[in-house]
Design an enzyme around this catalytic site. Structure first.
Site, PDB file in Angstrom:
ATOM      1  N   LYS A  70     -24.004  -4.052  37.472  1.00 26.53           N
ATOM      2  CA  LYS A  70     -25.114  -4.957  37.800  1.00 26.53           C
ATOM      3  C   LYS A  70     -26.115  -4.305  38.747  1.00 26.53           C
ATOM      4  O   LYS A  70     -27.216  -4.831  38.933  1.00 26.53           O
ATOM      5  CB  LYS A  70     -24.573  -6.256  38.400  1.00 26.53           C
ATOM      6  CG  LYS A  70     -23.693  -6.105  39.616  1.00 26.53           C
ATOM      7  CD  LYS A  70     -23.093  -7.445  40.017  1.00 26.53           C
ATOM      8  CE  LYS A  70     -22.107  -7.299  41.165  1.00 26.53           C
ATOM      9  NZ  LYS A  70     -21.540  -8.580  41.591  1.00 26.53           N
TER      10      LYS A  70
ATOM     11  N   LYS B  74     -19.595   2.852  33.355  1.00 23.67           N
ATOM     12  CA  LYS B  74     -19.378   1.412  33.367  1.00 23.67           C
ATOM     13  C   LYS B  74     -20.699   0.648  33.434  1.00 23.67           C
ATOM     14  O   LYS B  74     -21.637   1.065  34.119  1.00 23.67           O
ATOM     15  CB  LYS B  74     -18.517   1.042  34.575  1.00 23.67           C
ATOM     16  CG  LYS B  74     -18.243  -0.449  34.732  1.00 23.67           C
ATOM     17  CD  LYS B  74     -17.554  -0.719  36.047  1.00 23.67           C
ATOM     18  CE  LYS B  74     -17.434  -2.216  36.315  1.00 23.67           C
ATOM     19  NZ  LYS B  74     -16.892  -2.500  37.659  1.00 23.67           N
TER      20      LYS B  74
ATOM     21  N   LYS C 240     -20.338   5.012  46.287  1.00 23.00           N
ATOM     22  CA  LYS C 240     -21.326   4.192  47.001  1.00 23.00           C
ATOM     23  C   LYS C 240     -22.020   4.979  48.102  1.00 23.00           C
ATOM     24  O   LYS C 240     -23.180   4.710  48.425  1.00 23.00           O
ATOM     25  CB  LYS C 240     -20.657   2.935  47.568  1.00 23.00           C
ATOM     26  CG  LYS C 240     -20.288   1.917  46.499  1.00 23.00           C
ATOM     27  CD  LYS C 240     -19.938   0.570  47.092  1.00 23.00           C
ATOM     28  CE  LYS C 240     -19.731  -0.470  46.006  1.00 23.00           C
ATOM     29  NZ  LYS C 240     -19.505  -1.823  46.558  1.00 23.00           N
TER      30      LYS C 240
END
Length: 342
Positions: free
Chosen positions: A207, A204, A122
């Site tokens: 979203k 993965k 992140k």
């Protein structure tokens, strides 16, 4: 009752999990988490949360965050989470999550936080906003789990490291102050635990992916779903075979098809033996369309009934608070805080 029976033998085990109300929920979120929660309601004391406090570690538009929170609750309900069988609530409605996190911070080491894979990921994605919340949210996640004396945490593979941290923190606190927390364990489903991107099947399905063709959301219409699966990356071979290392794209589609149809991987492979990728992709898309259509319809109905959702959240927060503050009171006493006068 036999007095020799232990309390753990006559009480259900506790499960806790939650999803951030950011972006549109994907079929990966559904297959990896929510779908697995539904049958667990019958077997365990179930606590499911919309983790809105975690979501603000990256910049959010407040109005969108509020809408996404309601939308996610509506999706929980539409998928089959029952507020009579489970506790459903919004994380920020139970202040004990943040209160316990502060105490847990004092027994969590900086080195442990620096090793968190998701913090590194992140930080790369949000280089202009590397804040302390982004680094510290695994401790808040530990607080989420430990507050409810959770036995089992149904999470995806990518969150396993955070549950391991929660286990370490629980054991450390128990050793320092005396037994206080249940040491939680992970639950990861064998199939569908980690649904991959349709465009980059070694990563993965996320979203937050900017490539809309990589992600199928729970709110996509049937035309969009069909289009995305037709464009899904496979390989130059023609055999439909489950082989994650050599055929990640095909393996991912087989996992999705298996999850939505209830067929085993072997049954799915046999079904498509001798058939081309074109037919295979269409059948996978059709299984997804058929599987989520009733959920979409129910989600849309519930989303219009804000009064009902508010009632669910009010009741859920009250029930969650009763459990959470029972734990927090014990923690405060053990670390030496004067008991709160009530």
């Amino acid at each position: 009752m036999d007095n020799n029976i232990k309390a753990n033998d006559i009480h259900k085990k506790v499960i806790f999990s939650g999803i951030q109300p950011t972006g549109k929920i994907t079929i990966g979120n559904y297959l990896g988490s929510i779908k697995n929660w539904i049958p667990m309601q019958e077997e365990f004391d179930s606590i499911f949360c919309v983790v809105d406090m975690h979501s603000i570690t990256v910049n959010q538009i407040p109005a969108e965050l509020r809408k996404n929170t309601y939308d996610l609750l509506a999706l929980y309900l539409a998928c089959g989470l029952d507020p009579q069988k489970s506790i459903l609530f919004v994380q920020s409605h139970v202040p004990a999550h943040a209160e316990l996190a502060w105490v847990l911070n004092t027994i969590t080491y900086v080195g442990e936080m620096n090793r968190m894979t998701q913090f590194k990921d992140k930080s790369r994605k949000h280089a202009d906003n590397i804040n302390m919340g982004l680094m510290d949210y695994p401790v808040l996640m530990a607080s989420d789990i430990l507050l409810y004396q959770t036995d089992l945490v149904p999470v995806g593979i990518d969150q396993k490291q955070h549950v391991e941290l929660a286990r370490d923190i629980a054991q450390r606190f128990n050793n320092r102050y005396s037994p206080t927390f249940v040491v939680p364990e992970c639950y990861t489903p064998k199939i569908g635990a980690k649904i991959m991107s349709l465009q980059e099947p070694t990563a993965k399905m996320s979203k937050s992916d900017e490539n809309e063709n990589a992600v199928v959301t729970m709110l996509d219409d049937k035309d969009a779903i069909m289009r995305k699966f037709k464009r899904a990356v496979t390989d130059s071979d023609t055999e439909v075979r489950f082989d994650v290392e050599n055929k990640p794209g095909v393996s991912n589609l087989l996992s999705i098809y298996s999850c939505f149809t209830g067929k085993t991987i072997e049954q799915a492979q046999n079904e498509f033996s001798g058939k081309g990728y074109g037919d295979f992709k269409i059948k996978v898309a059709e299984s997804v369309i058929e599987g989520i259509a009733p959920i979409q319809s129910e989600q849309q109905r519930i989303a219009k009934d804000k009064a009902y959702m508010d009632e669910v959240l009010k009741d859920g927060a009250m029930r969650a608070c009763r459990i959470a503050y029972k734990t927090l009171d014990k923690v405060y006493k053990k670390v030496g805080f004067i008991p709160k006068i009530r």
